[in-house]
Design a protein around this motif. Structure first.
Motif, short mmCIF file in Angstrom:
data_model
loop_
_atom_site.label_atom_id
_atom_site.label_comp_id
_atom_site.label_asym_id
_atom_site.label_seq_id
_atom_site.Cartn_x
_atom_site.Cartn_y
_atom_site.Cartn_z
N ASP A 168 4.46 5.77 -0.50
CA ASP A 168 3.97 4.43 -0.83
C ASP A 168 4.86 3.35 -0.24
OD1 ASP A 168 1.93 5.49 -2.38
OD2 ASP A 168 2.92 5.07 -4.29
N GLY A 172 3.81 1.08 2.89
CA GLY A 172 3.73 -0.32 2.51
C GLY A 172 4.87 -1.16 3.06
N ALA A 177 2.86 0.32 -3.84
CA ALA A 177 1.41 0.41 -3.76
C ALA A 177 0.78 -0.44 -4.86
CB ALA A 177 0.97 1.87 -3.91
#
Length: 187
Positions: A168, A172, A177
């Protein structure tokens, strides 16, 4: 997970615990069962016929998704579980590289992953001292800093505790997230 994926591509096979670790990770990032079956079938295609794959491997993939056997819906392995259980043996590729790779191999992996020698040495030293998750977090921070052109990343201060959390943050670019994302359920 990168070492599992690399080994799978090179060998067209992973042993049981490698398949479990990677398969549950992929499930955790949102790969649906039909796509998981396609992924594994294609990955194994150089060594196994479709019939061999269906007989030897498809059941276990469906089992991980709770569609076979006791219908238990298995969750991806946490860092703690990967670090403390089922240590890899000869021919295995699963486990945590910060815990299970030797010092020289770890440093080579880190350099191959984009770190300079001094940075790789710093991360490898954390791992040598038994701070595997701290080393992992430091590695991610350094990689994100490189991606951002030197700006300090906003990585969770408490460290990486789950491969899906690492994913995540990595995807990202250091941001967590969004709630509702499939991988957000794995802090």
């Amino acid at each position: 997970m990168a070492q599992l994926h690399t080994s799978l591509k090179a060998d067209s096979h992973l042993r049981h615990f490698g398949r479990m670790q990677l398969g549950l990770f992929l499930k955790g990032i949102g790969l649906p069962l039909p796509e998981a079956l396609i992924y594994w079938r294609r990955a194994f295609s150089r060594k196994f016929t479709d019939d061999q794959f269906q007989k030897s491997y498809a059941y276990n993939i469906r089992h991980n998704y709770g569609m076979e056997g006791r219908r238990t819906d298995y969750t991806p392995y946490s860092c703690a579980k990967i670090i403390t259980t089922n240590a890899p043996g000869a021919g295995d590729h699963h486990g945590c590289p910060f815990r299970h790779a030797g010092a020289g191999r770890l440093k080579a992996l880190l350099c191959h992953g984009g770190l300079g020698g001094a940075e790789a040495g710093e991360v490898a030293e954390l791992a040598r001292q038994g701070h595997y998750q701290v080393a992992c977090t430091k590695y991610l921070e350094l990689r994100l800093r490189q991606r951002r052109g030197g700006a300090a990343p906003a990585v969770a201060l408490d460290g990486i505790t789950h491969p899906n959390q690492y994913f995540d943050l990595s995807v990202g670019n250091g941001e967590r997230a969004r709630p509702g994302d499939p991988a957000a359920a794995h802090p």
